[in-house]
Design a protein around this motif. Sequence first.
Motif, PDB file in Angstrom:
ATOM      1  N   PRO A 100      54.861  47.907  49.778  1.00 46.71           N
ATOM      2  CA  PRO A 100      56.299  48.180  49.726  1.00 46.71           C
ATOM      3  C   PRO A 100      57.133  46.898  49.634  1.00 46.71           C
ATOM      4  N   ILE A 101      56.466  45.759  49.543  1.00 47.77           N
ATOM      5  CA  ILE A 101      57.119  44.447  49.494  1.00 47.77           C
ATOM      6  C   ILE A 101      56.488  43.608  48.387  1.00 47.77           C
ATOM      7  N   PRO A 102      57.128  42.516  47.964  1.00 48.49           N
ATOM      8  CA  PRO A 102      56.522  41.650  46.949  1.00 48.49           C
ATOM      9  C   PRO A 102      55.238  40.986  47.455  1.00 48.49           C
ATOM     10  N   VAL A 103      54.222  40.975  46.604  1.00 46.96           N
ATOM     11  CA  VAL A 103      52.955  40.315  46.911  1.00 46.96           C
ATOM     12  C   VAL A 103      52.564  39.480  45.688  1.00 46.96           C
ATOM     13  N   TYR A 104      52.224  38.232  45.938  1.00 52.88           N
ATOM     14  CA  TYR A 104      51.796  37.326  44.883  1.00 52.88           C
ATOM     15  C   TYR A 104      50.438  36.774  45.274  1.00 52.88           C
ATOM     16  N   GLY A 105      49.588  36.532  44.292  1.00 49.57           N
ATOM     17  CA  GLY A 105      48.255  36.031  44.590  1.00 49.57           C
ATOM     18  C   GLY A 105      47.787  34.986  43.602  1.00 49.57           C
ATOM     19  N   TYR A 106      46.713  34.317  43.986  1.00 48.54           N
ATOM     20  CA  TYR A 106      46.065  33.325  43.141  1.00 48.54           C
ATOM     21  C   TYR A 106      44.570  33.475  43.342  1.00 48.54           C
ATOM     22  N   VAL A 107      43.841  33.682  42.250  1.00 49.93           N
ATOM     23  CA  VAL A 107      42.396  33.877  42.327  1.00 49.93           C
ATOM     24  C   VAL A 107      41.724  32.507  42.443  1.00 49.93           C
ATOM     25  N   ILE A 108      41.097  32.273  43.583  1.00 52.24           N
ATOM     26  CA  ILE A 108      40.399  31.013  43.825  1.00 52.24           C
ATOM     27  C   ILE A 108      39.057  31.010  43.110  1.00 52.24           C
ATOM     28  N   ARG A 109      38.337  32.133  43.193  1.00 54.04           N
ATOM     29  CA  ARG A 109      37.057  32.247  42.487  1.00 54.04           C
ATOM     30  C   ARG A 109      36.744  33.706  42.226  1.00 54.04           C
ATOM     31  N   GLY A 110      35.944  33.917  41.198  1.00 51.49           N
ATOM     32  CA  GLY A 110      35.532  35.270  40.848  1.00 51.49           C
ATOM     33  C   GLY A 110      36.495  35.952  39.886  1.00 51.49           C
ATOM     34  N   THR A 111      36.214  37.226  39.643  1.00 52.72           N
ATOM     35  CA  THR A 111      37.030  38.052  38.760  1.00 52.72           C
ATOM     36  C   THR A 111      37.378  39.343  39.483  1.00 52.72           C
ATOM     37  N   GLN A 120      45.952  52.206  34.000  1.00 54.69           N
ATOM     38  CA  GLN A 120      45.993  50.830  33.492  1.00 54.69           C
ATOM     39  C   GLN A 120      45.070  49.967  34.344  1.00 54.69           C
ATOM     40  N   VAL A 121      44.289  49.106  33.678  1.00 56.38           N
ATOM     41  CA  VAL A 121      43.401  48.188  34.383  1.00 56.38           C
ATOM     42  C   VAL A 121      43.768  46.764  33.991  1.00 56.38           C
ATOM     43  N   ASP A 122      44.031  45.926  34.987  1.00 50.92           N
ATOM     44  CA  ASP A 122      44.314  44.513  34.771  1.00 50.92           C
ATOM     45  C   ASP A 122      43.163  43.713  35.359  1.00 50.92           C
ATOM     46  N   THR A 123      42.741  42.670  34.651  1.00 54.76           N
ATOM     47  CA  THR A 123      41.657  41.815  35.120  1.00 54.76           C
ATOM     48  C   THR A 123      42.198  40.418  35.352  1.00 54.76           C
ATOM     49  N   TYR A 124      41.889  39.864  36.530  1.00 54.29           N
ATOM     50  CA  TYR A 124      42.352  38.532  36.912  1.00 54.29           C
ATOM     51  C   TYR A 124      41.128  37.649  37.157  1.00 54.29           C
ATOM     52  N   HIS A 125      41.147  36.468  36.528  1.00 55.48           N
ATOM     53  CA  HIS A 125      40.027  35.539  36.618  1.00 55.48           C
ATOM     54  C   HIS A 125      40.399  34.339  37.487  1.00 55.48           C
ATOM     55  N   GLU A 126      39.388  33.576  37.858  1.00 56.23           N
ATOM     56  CA  GLU A 126      39.592  32.350  38.614  1.00 56.23           C
ATOM     57  C   GLU A 126      40.684  31.504  37.973  1.00 56.23           C
TER      58      GLU A 126
END
Length: 171
Positions: A100-111, A120-126
């Motif tokens: 219910p709030i803003p969330v931001y992320g950064y992928v350190i490792r992996g997918t 809808q499918v989104d894929t995020y990589h390292e």
Amino acid sequence: METQVNYSLTHPKETPVSLRINTPSRHIVALPLPLAIASLFTVPASGDEYGAEVTAREIAKTTVTADGQPVDYPRTEKPEVTASVVKLPPEAETGWHYHPIPVYGYVIRGTLEVERENGQVDTYHEGEAIIEAVDSPHNARNTGTEPVELVTFYGSARLRPSPTSRGAGRR
């Protein structure tokens, strides 16, 4: 030769959160954790604002979230930011939930693969940033053979319920 500088933020009832900065041993950077976190979201127009050995690489800049909605910040007299490290072993998933709030992320490792309620499918990589959708049910999963590790930042108001509510969306 590099030196690793660790910063930790802990709360008596929460898991410690650390930020590591690798830097040449003759140039140790000493930033308070809130300033270090803020620097992840602030990128200068050019490298001129920093010394010659410091570089900044923009990893994301957008006006919309992952589902195309405009970015919106909570309006509160008691703002709060929470930073967390999330780890998903191979084949693990978060389960359907929403923020219910803003969330931001950064992928350190992996997918990481994120499925939304609409399919809808989104894929995020390292090395990629995640600008999460607000109030949009989704399920994140590690479909790889290596663990996924990401840093997440939750922007909310103090005394607000948990930023992630379970039990939403399809199964």
